[in-house]
Design a protein around this motif. Structure first.
Motif, PDB file in Angstrom:
ATOM      1  N   LYS A  59       1.842   2.300  11.615  1.00  0.00           N
ATOM      2  CA  LYS A  59       2.463   2.424  10.291  1.00  0.00           C
ATOM      3  C   LYS A  59       1.819   1.476   9.291  1.00  0.00           C
ATOM      4  CE  LYS A  59       6.792   4.229  11.961  1.00  0.00           C
ATOM      5  NZ  LYS A  59       8.223   4.098  12.071  1.00  0.00           N
ATOM      6  N   LYS A  60       1.374   0.328   9.776  1.00  0.00           N
ATOM      7  CA  LYS A  60       0.698  -0.633   8.895  1.00  0.00           C
ATOM      8  C   LYS A  60      -0.573  -0.009   8.311  1.00  0.00           C
ATOM      9  CE  LYS A  60      -0.985  -5.361   8.703  1.00  0.00           C
ATOM     10  NZ  LYS A  60      -1.294  -6.572   9.444  1.00  0.00           N
ATOM     11  N   GLU A  61      -1.331   0.683   9.149  1.00  0.00           N
ATOM     12  CA  GLU A  61      -2.540   1.365   8.672  1.00  0.00           C
ATOM     13  C   GLU A  61      -2.168   2.479   7.689  1.00  0.00           C
ATOM     14  OE1 GLU A  61      -5.996   1.639  11.877  1.00  0.00           O
ATOM     15  OE2 GLU A  61      -4.052   2.252  12.717  1.00  0.00           O
ATOM     16  N   PHE A  62      -1.108   3.217   7.997  1.00  0.00           N
ATOM     17  CA  PHE A  62      -0.645   4.283   7.119  1.00  0.00           C
ATOM     18  C   PHE A  62      -0.353   3.723   5.733  1.00  0.00           C
ATOM     19  CE2 PHE A  62       2.939   7.670   6.509  1.00  0.00           C
ATOM     20  CZ  PHE A  62       2.104   8.425   5.707  1.00  0.00           C
ATOM     21  N   VAL A  63       0.386   2.618   5.673  1.00  0.00           N
ATOM     22  CA  VAL A  63       0.727   1.999   4.384  1.00  0.00           C
ATOM     23  C   VAL A  63      -0.538   1.590   3.627  1.00  0.00           C
ATOM     24  CG1 VAL A  63       1.821  -0.019   3.312  1.00  0.00           C
ATOM     25  CG2 VAL A  63       3.042   1.274   5.059  1.00  0.00           C
ATOM     26  N   GLN A  64      -1.514   1.070   4.338  1.00  0.00           N
ATOM     27  CA  GLN A  64      -2.765   0.665   3.692  1.00  0.00           C
ATOM     28  C   GLN A  64      -3.412   1.858   2.971  1.00  0.00           C
ATOM     29  OE1 GLN A  64      -5.609  -1.075   6.387  1.00  0.00           O
ATOM     30  NE2 GLN A  64      -7.201  -1.203   4.832  1.00  0.00           N
ATOM     31  N   PHE A  65      -3.447   3.012   3.620  1.00  0.00           N
ATOM     32  CA  PHE A  65      -4.036   4.203   3.008  1.00  0.00           C
ATOM     33  C   PHE A  65      -3.165   4.732   1.872  1.00  0.00           C
ATOM     34  CE2 PHE A  65      -6.699   4.032   6.710  1.00  0.00           C
ATOM     35  CZ  PHE A  65      -7.910   4.520   6.246  1.00  0.00           C
ATOM     36  N   LEU A  66      -1.844   4.582   2.000  1.00  0.00           N
ATOM     37  CA  LEU A  66      -0.965   4.994   0.907  1.00  0.00           C
ATOM     38  C   LEU A  66      -1.195   4.137  -0.330  1.00  0.00           C
ATOM     39  CD1 LEU A  66       2.376   5.662   2.839  1.00  0.00           C
ATOM     40  CD2 LEU A  66       0.694   7.343   2.029  1.00  0.00           C
ATOM     41  N   TYR A  67      -1.465   2.846  -0.133  1.00  0.00           N
ATOM     42  CA  TYR A  67      -1.779   1.979  -1.266  1.00  0.00           C
ATOM     43  C   TYR A  67      -3.099   2.376  -1.930  1.00  0.00           C
ATOM     44  CZ  TYR A  67       2.062  -1.368  -0.894  1.00  0.00           C
ATOM     45  OH  TYR A  67       3.296  -1.968  -0.904  1.00  0.00           O
ATOM     46  N   ILE A  68      -4.059   2.816  -1.143  1.00  0.00           N
ATOM     47  CA  ILE A  68      -5.322   3.297  -1.718  1.00  0.00           C
ATOM     48  C   ILE A  68      -5.050   4.539  -2.573  1.00  0.00           C
ATOM     49  CG2 ILE A  68      -7.593   4.289  -1.198  1.00  0.00           C
ATOM     50  CD1 ILE A  68      -7.558   2.462   1.361  1.00  0.00           C
ATOM     51  N   ALA A  69      -4.211   5.443  -2.062  1.00  0.00           N
ATOM     52  CA  ALA A  69      -3.831   6.635  -2.820  1.00  0.00           C
ATOM     53  C   ALA A  69      -3.127   6.234  -4.116  1.00  0.00           C
ATOM     54  CB  ALA A  69      -2.926   7.540  -1.981  1.00  0.00           C
ATOM     55  N   SER A  70      -2.287   5.210  -4.042  1.00  0.00           N
ATOM     56  CA  SER A  70      -1.591   4.714  -5.224  1.00  0.00           C
ATOM     57  C   SER A  70      -2.578   4.192  -6.274  1.00  0.00           C
ATOM     58  CB  SER A  70      -0.609   3.611  -4.821  1.00  0.00           C
ATOM     59  OG  SER A  70       0.011   3.057  -5.950  1.00  0.00           O
ATOM     60  N   GLY A  71      -3.609   3.498  -5.826  1.00  0.00           N
ATOM     61  CA  GLY A  71      -4.637   3.015  -6.737  1.00  0.00           C
ATOM     62  C   GLY A  71      -5.351   4.166  -7.428  1.00  0.00           C
ATOM     63  N   SER A  72      -5.599   5.234  -6.697  1.00  0.00           N
ATOM     64  CA  SER A  72      -6.247   6.408  -7.279  1.00  0.00           C
ATOM     65  C   SER A  72      -5.345   7.076  -8.319  1.00  0.00           C
ATOM     66  CB  SER A  72      -6.628   7.405  -6.189  1.00  0.00           C
ATOM     67  OG  SER A  72      -7.608   6.843  -5.351  1.00  0.00           O
ATOM     68  N   LEU A  73      -4.042   7.087  -8.072  1.00  0.00           N
ATOM     69  CA  LEU A  73      -3.101   7.633  -9.061  1.00  0.00           C
ATOM     70  C   LEU A  73      -3.111   6.788 -10.332  1.00  0.00           C
ATOM     71  CD1 LEU A  73      -0.099   8.601  -6.770  1.00  0.00           C
ATOM     72  CD2 LEU A  73      -1.493  10.178  -8.131  1.00  0.00           C
ATOM     73  N   SER A  74      -3.225   5.493 -10.163  1.00  0.00           N
ATOM     74  CA  SER A  74      -3.298   4.595 -11.310  1.00  0.00           C
ATOM     75  C   SER A  74      -4.561   4.867 -12.129  1.00  0.00           C
ATOM     76  CB  SER A  74      -3.309   3.153 -10.803  1.00  0.00           C
ATOM     77  OG  SER A  74      -2.497   2.354 -11.567  1.00  0.00           O
ATOM     78  N   GLU A  75      -5.655   5.068 -11.423  1.00  0.00           N
ATOM     79  CA  GLU A  75      -6.917   5.402 -12.084  1.00  0.00           C
ATOM     80  C   GLU A  75      -6.772   6.727 -12.846  1.00  0.00           C
ATOM     81  OE1 GLU A  75     -11.602   6.198 -10.873  1.00  0.00           O
ATOM     82  OE2 GLU A  75     -10.180   5.602  -9.309  1.00  0.00           O
ATOM     83  N   LEU A  76      -6.152   7.710 -12.215  1.00  0.00           N
ATOM     84  CA  LEU A  76      -5.929   9.004 -12.866  1.00  0.00           C
ATOM     85  C   LEU A  76      -5.082   8.867 -14.123  1.00  0.00           C
ATOM     86  CD1 LEU A  76      -5.254  11.601 -10.041  1.00  0.00           C
ATOM     87  CD2 LEU A  76      -7.016  11.700 -11.810  1.00  0.00           C
ATOM     88  N   ASP A  77      -4.092   8.015 -14.078  1.00  0.00           N
ATOM     89  CA  ASP A  77      -3.233   7.786 -15.236  1.00  0.00           C
ATOM     90  C   ASP A  77      -4.095   7.411 -16.450  1.00  0.00           C
ATOM     91  OD1 ASP A  77      -0.261   7.036 -16.179  1.00  0.00           O
ATOM     92  OD2 ASP A  77      -1.645   5.487 -16.897  1.00  0.00           O
ATOM     93  N   THR A  78      -4.965   6.453 -16.275  1.00  0.00           N
ATOM     94  CA  THR A  78      -5.819   6.006 -17.377  1.00  0.00           C
ATOM     95  C   THR A  78      -6.790   7.105 -17.805  1.00  0.00           C
ATOM     96  OG1 THR A  78      -5.646   3.712 -16.688  1.00  0.00           O
ATOM     97  CG2 THR A  78      -7.550   4.285 -18.041  1.00  0.00           C
ATOM     98  N   LEU A  79      -7.391   7.784 -16.849  1.00  0.00           N
ATOM     99  CA  LEU A  79      -8.373   8.818 -17.169  1.00  0.00           C
ATOM    100  C   LEU A  79      -7.751  10.000 -17.910  1.00  0.00           C
ATOM    101  CD1 LEU A  79     -10.324   8.726 -13.802  1.00  0.00           C
ATOM    102  CD2 LEU A  79     -11.266   8.141 -16.052  1.00  0.00           C
ATOM    103  N   ILE A  80      -6.537  10.375 -17.536  1.00  0.00           N
ATOM    104  CA  ILE A  80      -5.874  11.499 -18.206  1.00  0.00           C
ATOM    105  C   ILE A  80      -5.456  11.101 -19.620  1.00  0.00           C
ATOM    106  CG2 ILE A  80      -3.828  12.993 -18.167  1.00  0.00           C
ATOM    107  CD1 ILE A  80      -4.202  13.044 -15.074  1.00  0.00           C
ATOM    108  N   LEU A  81      -4.931   9.884 -19.773  1.00  0.00           N
ATOM    109  CA  LEU A  81      -4.586   9.408 -21.115  1.00  0.00           C
ATOM    110  C   LEU A  81      -5.830   9.329 -22.003  1.00  0.00           C
ATOM    111  CD1 LEU A  81      -1.996   6.599 -20.297  1.00  0.00           C
ATOM    112  CD2 LEU A  81      -1.530   8.796 -21.413  1.00  0.00           C
ATOM    113  N   LEU A  82      -6.925   8.846 -21.448  1.00  0.00           N
ATOM    114  CA  LEU A  82      -8.177   8.761 -22.192  1.00  0.00           C
ATOM    115  C   LEU A  82      -8.676  10.156 -22.576  1.00  0.00           C
ATOM    116  CD1 LEU A  82     -10.523   7.077 -23.314  1.00  0.00           C
ATOM    117  CD2 LEU A  82     -11.551   7.170 -21.034  1.00  0.00           C
TER     118      LEU A  82
END
Length: 120
Positions: A59-82
């Protein structure tokens, strides 16, 4: 059905990738290697990291990958607004729909992270 395919957040993020590919197909062609490429890579990263994390042994590894996905969503937020600010998105209803879905997926993902972390 594979474990990640049972997750609503994976299904919705997968659908978002398709929607963003369609949305960016109408962007200016000179952005092919710029913002189009960045949006598509970040979008694909979300369901890919959710599925990879779900296949991990702990589960620890799973959470690590979920955080990476979260970072990508954050990146998308900025790119879509831009993209909207640069007027690459012509249909404001489409922008509103995509942006609302992005926010919804972000909330779902944070809920999944918190749930998995409680069970570590």
């Amino acid at each position: 059905m594979k474990p990640h395919q049972k997750l609503e957040v994976w299904r919705r993020s997968f659908r978002l990738v398709v929607d963003l590919y369609r949305l960016t197909s109408s962007f200016p062609s000179e952005e092919k290697f710029g913002i189009i490429s960045q949006i598509r890579r970040a979008a694909v990263s979300v369901p890919v990291n959710i599925s990879e994390g779900a296949a991990r042994q702990t589960k620890k590894e799973f959470v690590q990958f979920l955080y990476i996905a979260s970072g990508s969503l954050s990146e998308l937020d900025t790119l879509i607004l831009l993209s909207d600010e640069l007027e690459f998105i012509k249909d404001k209803e489409q922008f509103t729909r995509v942006y609302a879905e992005l926010e919804s997926i972000t909330k779902m993902l944070m809920g999944l992270i918190n749930s998995v972390k409680q069970n570590i």
